[in-house]
Design an enzyme around this catalytic site. Structure first.
Site, mmCIF file in Angstrom:
data_model
loop_
_atom_site.group_PDB
_atom_site.id
_atom_site.type_symbol
_atom_site.label_atom_id
_atom_site.label_comp_id
_atom_site.label_asym_id
_atom_site.label_seq_id
_atom_site.Cartn_x
_atom_site.Cartn_y
_atom_site.Cartn_z
ATOM 1 N N LYS A 68 38.011 35.017 50.204
ATOM 2 C CA LYS A 68 37.034 34.307 49.359
ATOM 3 C C LYS A 68 37.642 33.046 48.751
ATOM 4 O O LYS A 68 36.992 32.341 47.995
ATOM 5 C CB LYS A 68 36.575 35.215 48.205
ATOM 6 C CG LYS A 68 35.739 36.394 48.626
ATOM 7 C CD LYS A 68 35.135 37.099 47.412
ATOM 8 C CE LYS A 68 36.065 38.126 46.807
ATOM 9 N NZ LYS A 68 35.505 38.850 45.655
ATOM 10 N N LYS A 93 40.097 33.124 46.540
ATOM 11 C CA LYS A 93 40.380 33.449 45.135
ATOM 12 C C LYS A 93 41.780 34.036 45.018
ATOM 13 O O LYS A 93 42.129 34.935 45.793
ATOM 14 C CB LYS A 93 39.342 34.482 44.697
ATOM 15 C CG LYS A 93 39.056 34.523 43.234
ATOM 16 C CD LYS A 93 37.797 35.358 42.979
ATOM 17 C CE LYS A 93 37.487 35.407 41.498
ATOM 18 N NZ LYS A 93 36.236 36.093 41.215
#
Ligand code: CTP
Length: 153
Positions: A45, A47
């Site tokens: 993602k 992240k």
């Protein structure tokens, strides 16, 4: 029969916004399953967390409201988990409003208001101010100020 509620999140630098949403979601049923995003899923993602998956999961596992903590490893697993855990309610914060409406044929989907003024992203920004480079810059500025003040003494 138990009314199962399901949610997911990263829960990095666990804060009161996380606690509030989990406590509120628990009120939608009587058994709360929390999917905690793994480090490899977060990588996908884009992240990056400060706290590793094992510790983030342990913190959530320690909460009174969390009955079961599972790893979240892909976007596709939601539908599978809903069936697997016989989920009645799927819930997320309202920053995800509408994003999981495709799950509505399988269970109730709710989006709850977020707690104002706190997020893991903001906490990370605050921590960044305290890194070595910024501390060195602050020290330099303080030295400059004290050398100016000395001239007036
Ligand atoms: N959440 C909330 N109130 C906040 C922060 C988060 O209700 N102030 C909720 C999110 O809506 C989500 C869950 O907590 O349903 C887990 O969110 P997560 O993304 O792990 O937390 P954030 O603090 O929003 O992290 P980031 O800033 O990295 O997005």
């Amino acid at each position: 029969m138990k009314r199962v509620v399901l949610t997911y999140g990263t829960f990095d630098l666990f804060h009161v916004g996380h606690l509030n949403i989990l406590n509120r979601l628990k009120q939608y049923g009587d058994y709360l399953v929390v999917g905690v995003s793994t480090d490899s899923f977060n990588e996908k993602k884009g992240k990056k967390t400060i706290i590793p998956f094992h510790d983030r999961a342990e913190i959530v596992r320690g909460l009174k409201c969390a009955d079961l903590v599972i790893p979240e490893e892909s976007w596709e697993q939601k539908k599978i988990d809903i069936e697997k855990y016989n989920v009645s309610v799927f819930g997320m914060g309202h920053d995800w409003e509408g994003r999981f409406d495709e799950l509505k044929p399988y269970c109730e989907v709710v989006y709850l208001p977020r707690t104002d003024g706190i997020s893991s992203t903001d906490l990370k920004k605050a921590l960044k101010v305290l890194d070595n480079k910024h501390i060195a810059e602050l020290k330099k500025a303080l030295d400059l100020i004290s050398s100016i003040v000395e001239k007036f003494e």
